[in-house]
Design a protein around this motif. Structure first.
Motif, PDB file in Angstrom:
ATOM      1  N   PRO A 151     -67.145  53.706  -8.519  1.00 41.26           N
ATOM      2  CA  PRO A 151     -67.738  52.364  -8.451  1.00 41.26           C
ATOM      3  C   PRO A 151     -68.568  52.056  -9.692  1.00 41.26           C
ATOM      4  O   PRO A 151     -69.120  52.961 -10.336  1.00 41.26           O
ATOM      5  N   GLY A 174     -75.272  50.778   1.447  1.00 41.00           N
ATOM      6  CA  GLY A 174     -74.514  49.904   0.558  1.00 41.00           C
ATOM      7  C   GLY A 174     -74.703  50.263  -0.901  1.00 41.00           C
ATOM      8  O   GLY A 174     -73.736  50.279  -1.684  1.00 41.00           O
ATOM      9  N   LEU A 196     -72.818  53.450  -1.560  1.00 39.15           N
ATOM     10  CA  LEU A 196     -71.374  53.227  -1.685  1.00 39.15           C
ATOM     11  C   LEU A 196     -70.987  52.832  -3.100  1.00 39.15           C
ATOM     12  O   LEU A 196     -69.869  53.111  -3.548  1.00 39.15           O
ATOM     13  N   GLN A 197     -71.889  52.181  -3.806  1.00 42.21           N
ATOM     14  CA  GLN A 197     -71.595  51.805  -5.182  1.00 42.21           C
ATOM     15  C   GLN A 197     -71.850  52.951  -6.170  1.00 42.21           C
ATOM     16  O   GLN A 197     -71.715  52.765  -7.376  1.00 42.21           O
ATOM     17  N   TYR A 242     -67.632  56.067  -3.045  1.00 41.62           N
ATOM     18  CA  TYR A 242     -67.161  55.477  -1.792  1.00 41.62           C
ATOM     19  C   TYR A 242     -67.067  56.476  -0.649  1.00 41.62           C
ATOM     20  O   TYR A 242     -66.964  56.071   0.518  1.00 41.62           O
ATOM     21  N   LEU A 287     -71.688  46.512   3.153  1.00 39.99           N
ATOM     22  CA  LEU A 287     -70.582  46.150   2.272  1.00 39.99           C
ATOM     23  C   LEU A 287     -70.992  45.154   1.184  1.00 39.99           C
ATOM     24  O   LEU A 287     -70.214  44.907   0.253  1.00 39.99           O
ATOM     25  N   THR A 330     -70.748  46.159  -2.632  1.00 42.37           N
ATOM     26  CA  THR A 330     -69.352  46.279  -3.063  1.00 42.37           C
ATOM     27  C   THR A 330     -68.709  44.905  -3.164  1.00 42.37           C
ATOM     28  O   THR A 330     -67.951  44.628  -4.107  1.00 42.37           O
ATOM     29  N   ALA A 379     -69.834  43.301  -6.339  1.00 39.74           N
ATOM     30  CA  ALA A 379     -69.114  43.823  -7.504  1.00 39.74           C
ATOM     31  C   ALA A 379     -67.737  43.178  -7.609  1.00 39.74           C
ATOM     32  O   ALA A 379     -67.291  42.780  -8.694  1.00 39.74           O
ATOM     33  N   TRP A 380     -67.041  43.079  -6.469  1.00 45.50           N
ATOM     34  CA  TRP A 380     -65.715  42.451  -6.455  1.00 45.50           C
ATOM     35  C   TRP A 380     -65.812  40.992  -6.911  1.00 45.50           C
ATOM     36  O   TRP A 380     -64.998  40.516  -7.735  1.00 45.50           O
ATOM     37  N   TRP A 403     -59.981  45.367 -10.618  1.00 47.01           N
ATOM     38  CA  TRP A 403     -61.045  46.009  -9.831  1.00 47.01           C
ATOM     39  C   TRP A 403     -60.484  46.611  -8.551  1.00 47.01           C
ATOM     40  O   TRP A 403     -60.787  47.753  -8.205  1.00 47.01           O
ATOM     41  N   ASN A 417     -60.526  50.663  -7.870  1.00 48.80           N
ATOM     42  CA  ASN A 417     -61.496  51.110  -6.868  1.00 48.80           C
ATOM     43  C   ASN A 417     -60.859  51.602  -5.576  1.00 48.80           C
ATOM     44  O   ASN A 417     -61.414  52.491  -4.925  1.00 48.80           O
TER      45      ASN A 417
END
Length: 486
Positions: A58, A168, A171-172, A175, A214, A217, A220-221, A233, A237
């Motif tokens: 990430p 969250g 997760l970045q 994952y 979430l 993430t 970022a998306w 992306w 990812n």
């Protein structure tokens, strides 16, 4: 002030400094963190991860490394390693806090020290991603762990939001945190239901918690979508991992066996701690929760596969906490075990230094290449040569094995052979190659070797640990200037 009366955080800090002293300033502790540093440096120079420089991690992990990378080499190496040490000590301190709350005060310090020592045994001696995100996960655990007083639904919901925000962020960084995050989310929903909330409210709360986890993430998306790079992306990812070829089953099982052996004292102590729990203890709900967390971390490791040693780093904090009850009743055993872990860790670090190379050896290779207008391509070897030599790159696939490893064939968004040919057309000034490695595609190596023998001259063959790096310099002026991907 004697060590027995020193604050526990100070004891943890002293242990961490002693355990990691041999690693400080070493730029080649592990290939992963070398690449994180190089990618962060490229970002600061304008490269966009997943587009201009490619990986599956990430973007948050590279952002974490960015402040250190901004300091350049070598100051940035010291900076990211100092941050890793601070995160490890903070994680160990929270391990002690949870052990205290669970009624295992006598073994809490041993659990904290074990959290610091065990990473040296499983390739966590530097800035691997779990060293950073374990702190976020255990902070989330501390927020939602059962308390002696009855928690009202509203307060539980608020704590859940805080915990999921931490998950969250974790997760970045990687994952694989999703398994521990899912456990905490399900625990929160069950706890809310037990607190008297109606099923509809539980589902709504669960949805809010999931959305919070979430959100980083999704952000970022959205940022990549805004740049017109949503597809890049998504593939890097999530989708590319589905295309990757599995490692041989025997190799994976061998990796798992090594992890089990190294963590066996923690597994055994935690199991004995489970069997010795007090049936009438007021802390029993918390104890059960902590063992369930350890189980979720173990499940995450098993499901994730591959089982490189550092994949076991997330298991250390929960197992150390769960072992605290046994260690508190057997303090002499705990002391002997921790001393062996310290000595064993130092032996492992010395062995890896001899195998992977010393700072002096990598510096000699970088000096032999030196700065200049031409670009560098590390076909196989340490990517830390890019910032150390100050040379530009000629491909977004900077991590060497992405272009040469069997398991990456068809899984990086580009044909490996075609990208090697494109790199050669860029005519980099320098090419670095080490000897063949297990899992390398021989036809890719042959393609590169044929080209360098034709168009380059070998300037030096220099040692880096057990390896020898062949440095090839272009023997004829390039037809055009090589372009940089940074």
């Amino acid at each position: 002030m004697s060590i027995a009366h020193a604050p526990r955080w100070l004891i943890l800090l002293i242990v961490a400094l002693a355990a990691r002293a041999i690693t400080f300033g070493n730029p080649i502790l592990h290939v992963d963190e070398e690449f994180y540093f190089v990618t962060a440096r490229a970002m600061l120079d304008g490269a966009l991860p997943f587009v201009d420089i490619w990986d599956r991690k990430p973007v948050g992990l590279f952002l974490l490394y960015a402040p250190a990378a901004a300091l350049g080499f070598p100051a940035g190496i010291w900076a990211y390693q100092a941050l890793a040490l601070a995160c490890l000590v903070a994680t160990a301190w929270l391990v002690m806090r949870l052990a205290d709350r669970a009624g295992w005060q006598q073994g809490a310090l041993a659990a904290g020290v074990a959290t610091i020592l065990w990473p040296n045994l499983i390739d966590g001696q530097g800035g691997q991603a779990p060293i950073f995100y374990d702190l976020l996960v255990i902070a989330a655990v501390l927020l939602v762990a059962p308390r002696s007083d009855r928690t009202m639904p509203g307060r539980l919901f608020a704590r859940g939001l805080g915990a999921m925000a931490l998950i969250g962020l974790a997760l970045q960084l990687k994952y694989s945190v999703v398994f521990e995050g899912a456990f905490l989310g399900l625990w929160l929903m069950w706890s809310l239901w037990r607190a008297g909330a109606r099923p509809v409210r539980v589902l709504l709360a669960g949805s809010a918690w999931a959305a919070t986890a979430l959100a980083p993430t999704a952000l970022a998306w959205a940022a990549y979508a805004g740049l017109g790079q949503s597809e890049a992306w998504l593939y890097a990812n999530f989708l590319s991992i589905l295309d990757r070829n599995p490692d041989p089953a025997l190799a994976q099982l061998a990796n798992l066996a090594i992890i089990i052996v190294i963590l066996s004292p923690l597994f055994a102590s935690a199991w004995l701690g489970w069997r010795g729990r007090g049936k009438s203890s007021a802390a029993r709900p918390l104890q059960s929760f902590l063992f369930a967390w350890a189980g979720a971390a173990i499940l995450g490791l098993l499901v994730f596969g591959s089982w490189f040693e550092h994949y076991a780093l997330p298991l250390v904090p929960p197992l150390a906490i769960c072992a605290a009850g046994f260690w508190g009743d057997h303090r002499r055993f705990a002391l002997i075990m921790l001393l062996l872990a310290f000595v064993g860790g130092q032996a492992v670090l010395l062995a890896k230094r001899a195998t992977r190379g010393t700072p002096g050896e990598i510096a000699a290779i970088a000096r032999a290449i030196g700065p200049g207008p031409g670009c560098l391509h590390v076909y196989s070897g340490s990517v830390m040569l890019y910032p150390m030599a100050g040379r530009c790159t000629v491909t977004p696939w900077v991590f060497p094995s992405h272009l040469s490893r069997v398991r990456e064939r068809g899984a990086i968004g580009v044909d490996q052979e075609a990208e090697i040919d494109r790199i050669l057309r860029q005519q980099p000034e320098w090419v670095v190659m080490r000897k063949p490695y297990i899992g390398e595609r021989p036809e890719i190596r042959a393609r590169m070797a044929t080209a360098v023998k034709r168009d380059y001259r070998r300037v030096a063959l220099l040692p880096l640990g057990k390896e020898r790096y062949a440095l090839w310099r272009r023997s004829t002026p390039p037809a055009r200037s090589a372009s940089s991907s940074e």
